[in-house]
Design an enzyme around this catalytic site. Structure first.
Site: not given
Length: 313
Positions: A155-156
């Site tokens: 994520d991210s």
């Protein structure tokens, strides 16, 4: 100016306000040590525990004279049909094995797959490509250890790292079975799309992104570096089947859209889905916000399908 009162529902606003009470919007103005303390406390406050039957083992792998810490999640009494190699978010300067501990445990519990979380080195102490090098070492370790398919996920900032590994391993004798990217930053065009619409989005702003980019590289100009910005690649052929999930109210959303389009244009398989009304970092809201709960179910389903070699989109 984007009117977020029309896009974001009450549950998500409550999540944003709770997050801000632990992690103020001006946190990037603090020292790195203070930012990490604030971030770690916020993650502890949102910690949701482990599903029944999931256990974790923290260990390390040797990589070119250094150790890279990892945490392996397993489901009791169940053989793992695939392995998820997970890279956490945190702007390349925050987070670690504990920040996404419950997310990885739930991913394990709901797919039945072993999940390996990688504690890659952080900036500014370790500038790019340190995190990428650790991710590559973790992938090499995983393909030696496991015979099962390996799904890259993150994520991210972790989505950026997972994608960079996918690009770097296309010619490998055992390349990834798939990649699952959740609101990733991939080095897209900042003059258009979500970068313009959501310059001051709740939870992540362009000012935040500039800070993380500069501190990751020490301000060095690395235009065209695929290991830093996967969207800088000129060739999107032969990448693993890819699922990208982004948040509508996030300056990074257009990166996911552009990345998926380029893979498809090169003849590959990619699916991009933008979650309506959600914000960057919504994985922590998966137990309190209906939209985030539904998205996490979508993420789990994508991981499960990629691990099985299924393409259902």
């Amino acid at each position: 100016m984007t009117d977020y009162t029309k896009l974001i529902d009450a549950e998500t606003w409550a999540f944003i306000e709770r997050t801000s009470s632990y992690y103020p919007p001006d946190t990037i103005d603090y020292t790195i040590a203070q930012q990490r303390e604030i971030y770690d406390r916020m993650c502890r406050e949102f910690f949701a525990g482990y599903p029944a039957g999931v256990s974790a083992e923290t260990t390390a792998i040797a990589a070119s004279g250094r150790d890279v810490a990892i945490r392996i999640y397993r489901m009791a009494g169940q053989s793992s049909e695939a392995v998820v190699l997970y890279f956490h978010g945190g702007g390349f300067i925050l987070g670690g094995l504990d920040s996404h501990d419950d997310v990885c445990a739930e991913l394990c519990g709901r797919t039945g797959y072993e999940v390996v979380s990688v504690d890659y080195r952080l900036a500014p102490e370790h500038r790019h490509p340190a995190a990428f090098d650790d991710a590559m070492a973790a992938f090499e370790w995983a393909i030696d250890k496991y015979r099962q398919p390996i799904v890259l996920a993150g994520d991210s900032a972790g989505g950026n790292i997972a994608a960079a590994v996918s690009h770097a391993t296309r010619g490998h004798k055992r390349y990834p079975a798939g990649q699952l990217l959740v609101y990733p930053g991939l080095g897209g065009d900042r003059t258009r799309g979500s970068y313009v619409r959501h310059v001051e989005a709740p939870m992540l702003t362009i000012r935040d992104l500039d800070f993380y980019k500069d501190i990751r590289t020490g301000g060095e100009d690395r235009i065209g570096d695929i290991t830093l910005s996967p969207l800088a690649d000129a060739d999107f052929a032969n990448l693993p089947p890819t699922v990208i999930i982004t948040a509508e109210c996030d300056p990074l959303s257009s990166d996911g859209e552009a990345y998926g389009e380029r893979i498809v244009a090169a003849g590959g398989k990619a699916f991009w889905f933008e979650e309506p009304g959600l914000v960057h970092g919504y994985l922590r809201a998966r137990h309190s916000v209906g939209r985030a709960r539904a998205s996490f179910t979508r993420i789990v389903g994508a991981a499960a399908a990629l691990g099985q070699g299924e393409w259902v989109w």
